[in-house]
Design a protein around this motif. Structure first.
Motif, PDB file in Angstrom:
ATOM      1  N   THR A  43       0.840  -1.206   0.000  1.00  0.00           N
ATOM      2  CA  THR A  43       0.000   0.000   0.000  1.00  0.00           C
ATOM      3  C   THR A  43       0.872   1.252   0.000  1.00  0.00           C
ATOM      4  O   THR A  43       2.077   1.180   0.224  1.00  0.00           O
ATOM      5  CB  THR A  43      -0.934   0.035   1.233  1.00  0.00           C
ATOM      6  OG1 THR A  43      -0.144   0.153   2.412  1.00  0.00           O
ATOM      7  CG2 THR A  43      -1.807  -1.213   1.311  1.00  0.00           C
ATOM      8  N   GLN A  44       0.249   2.386  -0.230  1.00  0.00           N
ATOM      9  CA  GLN A  44       0.978   3.652  -0.264  1.00  0.00           C
ATOM     10  C   GLN A  44       1.412   4.109   1.130  1.00  0.00           C
ATOM     11  O   GLN A  44       2.410   4.807   1.276  1.00  0.00           O
ATOM     12  CB  GLN A  44       0.105   4.725  -0.925  1.00  0.00           C
ATOM     13  CG  GLN A  44       0.884   5.939  -1.359  1.00  0.00           C
ATOM     14  CD  GLN A  44       0.060   6.861  -2.245  1.00  0.00           C
ATOM     15  OE1 GLN A  44      -1.071   6.563  -2.612  1.00  0.00           O
ATOM     16  NE2 GLN A  44       0.630   7.999  -2.581  1.00  0.00           N
ATOM     17  N   TYR A  45       0.663   3.718   2.141  1.00  0.00           N
ATOM     18  CA  TYR A  45       0.962   4.112   3.528  1.00  0.00           C
ATOM     19  C   TYR A  45       1.036   2.856   4.395  1.00  0.00           C
ATOM     20  O   TYR A  45       0.142   2.598   5.203  1.00  0.00           O
ATOM     21  CB  TYR A  45      -0.117   5.081   4.044  1.00  0.00           C
ATOM     22  CG  TYR A  45      -0.355   6.231   3.113  1.00  0.00           C
ATOM     23  CD1 TYR A  45       0.505   7.335   3.094  1.00  0.00           C
ATOM     24  CD2 TYR A  45      -1.431   6.220   2.214  1.00  0.00           C
ATOM     25  CE1 TYR A  45       0.302   8.383   2.211  1.00  0.00           C
ATOM     26  CE2 TYR A  45      -1.635   7.273   1.331  1.00  0.00           C
ATOM     27  CZ  TYR A  45      -0.771   8.342   1.333  1.00  0.00           C
ATOM     28  OH  TYR A  45      -0.971   9.386   0.456  1.00  0.00           O
ATOM     29  N   GLN A  48       0.784   3.021   8.424  1.00  0.00           N
ATOM     30  CA  GLN A  48      -0.571   3.340   8.871  1.00  0.00           C
ATOM     31  C   GLN A  48      -1.509   2.157   8.630  1.00  0.00           C
ATOM     32  O   GLN A  48      -2.402   1.884   9.435  1.00  0.00           O
ATOM     33  CB  GLN A  48      -1.085   4.583   8.149  1.00  0.00           C
ATOM     34  CG  GLN A  48      -2.424   5.033   8.687  1.00  0.00           C
ATOM     35  CD  GLN A  48      -2.942   6.252   7.994  1.00  0.00           C
ATOM     36  OE1 GLN A  48      -3.078   6.242   6.782  1.00  0.00           O
ATOM     37  NE2 GLN A  48      -3.216   7.284   8.752  1.00  0.00           N
ATOM     38  N   CYS A  49      -1.287   1.456   7.535  1.00  0.00           N
ATOM     39  CA  CYS A  49      -2.092   0.278   7.207  1.00  0.00           C
ATOM     40  C   CYS A  49      -1.968  -0.766   8.314  1.00  0.00           C
ATOM     41  O   CYS A  49      -2.970  -1.269   8.834  1.00  0.00           O
ATOM     42  CB  CYS A  49      -1.629  -0.285   5.863  1.00  0.00           C
ATOM     43  SG  CYS A  49      -2.516  -1.747   5.298  1.00  0.00           S
ATOM     44  N   ASN A 179      -5.819  11.984   6.979  1.00  0.00           N
ATOM     45  CA  ASN A 179      -5.759  10.667   7.609  1.00  0.00           C
ATOM     46  C   ASN A 179      -6.801   9.727   7.004  1.00  0.00           C
ATOM     47  O   ASN A 179      -6.511   8.566   6.702  1.00  0.00           O
ATOM     48  CB  ASN A 179      -5.948  10.803   9.120  1.00  0.00           C
ATOM     49  CG  ASN A 179      -5.936   9.462   9.809  1.00  0.00           C
ATOM     50  OD1 ASN A 179      -6.981   8.832   9.980  1.00  0.00           O
ATOM     51  ND2 ASN A 179      -4.761   9.012  10.201  1.00  0.00           N
ATOM     52  N   GLN A 182      -5.758   8.696   3.475  1.00  0.00           N
ATOM     53  CA  GLN A 182      -4.678   7.701   3.480  1.00  0.00           C
ATOM     54  C   GLN A 182      -5.216   6.308   3.791  1.00  0.00           C
ATOM     55  O   GLN A 182      -4.841   5.327   3.146  1.00  0.00           O
ATOM     56  CB  GLN A 182      -3.600   8.105   4.485  1.00  0.00           C
ATOM     57  CG  GLN A 182      -2.805   9.316   4.029  1.00  0.00           C
ATOM     58  CD  GLN A 182      -1.842   9.818   5.096  1.00  0.00           C
ATOM     59  OE1 GLN A 182      -1.889   9.401   6.258  1.00  0.00           O
ATOM     60  NE2 GLN A 182      -0.962  10.732   4.702  1.00  0.00           N
ATOM     61  N   ASN A 186      -5.298   3.068   1.252  1.00  0.00           N
ATOM     62  CA  ASN A 186      -4.843   1.724   1.629  1.00  0.00           C
ATOM     63  C   ASN A 186      -5.939   0.691   1.398  1.00  0.00           C
ATOM     64  O   ASN A 186      -5.673  -0.405   0.911  1.00  0.00           O
ATOM     65  CB  ASN A 186      -4.411   1.700   3.098  1.00  0.00           C
ATOM     66  CG  ASN A 186      -3.093   2.416   3.332  1.00  0.00           C
ATOM     67  OD1 ASN A 186      -2.323   2.649   2.414  1.00  0.00           O
ATOM     68  ND2 ASN A 186      -2.836   2.766   4.577  1.00  0.00           N
TER      69      ASN A 186
END
Length: 198
Positions: A43-45, A48-49, A179, A182, A186
């Motif tokens: 994922t891009q983040y 956080q995922c 947030n 993001q 994900n």
């Protein structure tokens, strides 16, 4: 009446049994957490995922479908929370007219995002019942709605662009909605990953 030896024996057996159960549950959770980390790495983040989904490891286990569903549910919950937060910002006194408009537009965008994420979760649940073209149709709907929800969230953020809106309201709203975006990004990545394996 049971003798002390029998009681001690039964106590030892109980301790061994429960220790095994705890160890087995711990191994299962560790395995699920490792699965989540592996899936989130695409994922891009990713940090956080992992942070947002590992608390659901016992539900997700090692199911890509459950992972995608859970990611969408987390995104929906954060979008709902963000909408409430932005609505409260709109009640502050002394807002500039441009701030008031940006907040109003953002509330509308977040409402649309919530609606689309809700639809995507319902559709994702139908994926398990579909086959062939029907399955692809359900997945396509999920991908379309999650993409649209992400666009709504980014549109809200864009509404606060420019120096004229600089200040606490802008920074607070942007932080909260970024947030959400993001987490939604994900979620979309995990849906896409799940879809690619069908």
């Amino acid at each position: 009446m049971a003798t002390p030896k029998i009681i001690t024996f039964l106590l030892i057996i109980s301790i061994i049994y429960f220790a095994g159960k705890v160890e087995s549950a711990s191994r299962t959770r560790s395995s699920a957490t490792n699965f989540i980390k592996g899936q989130c790495s695409t994922t891009q983040y990713p940090a956080q995922c992992v942070q947002s989904l590992s608390v659901y490891a016992s539900v997700i286990k090692q199911s890509p479908r459950k992972l995608a569903e859970t990611a969408l549910s987390v995104s929906l919950a954060r979008a709902q929370s963000a909408k409430v937060f932005v609505s409260k910002m709109g009640k502050f006194r002394g807002l500039k007219s441009r701030e008031y408009k940006a907040i109003g537009d953002c509330i509308e965008e977040m409402g649309d995002s919530i609606d689309r994420l809700s639809k995507s979760i319902r559709e994702m649940k139908r994926v398990g019942n579909g086959k062939g073209r029907e399955l692809q149709w359900h997945i396509s709907n999920v991908q379309t709605w999650v993409s649209a929800a992400l666009t709504d969230e980014n549109t809200c953020i864009d509404g606060f662009a420019g120096r004229a809106l600089d200040g606490k309201i802008k920074s607070s709203v942007r932080a909260r909605v970024v947030n959400v975006a993001q987490v939604t990004s994900n979620g979309l990545a995990l849906v896409n990953r799940f879809a690619s394996k069908l």
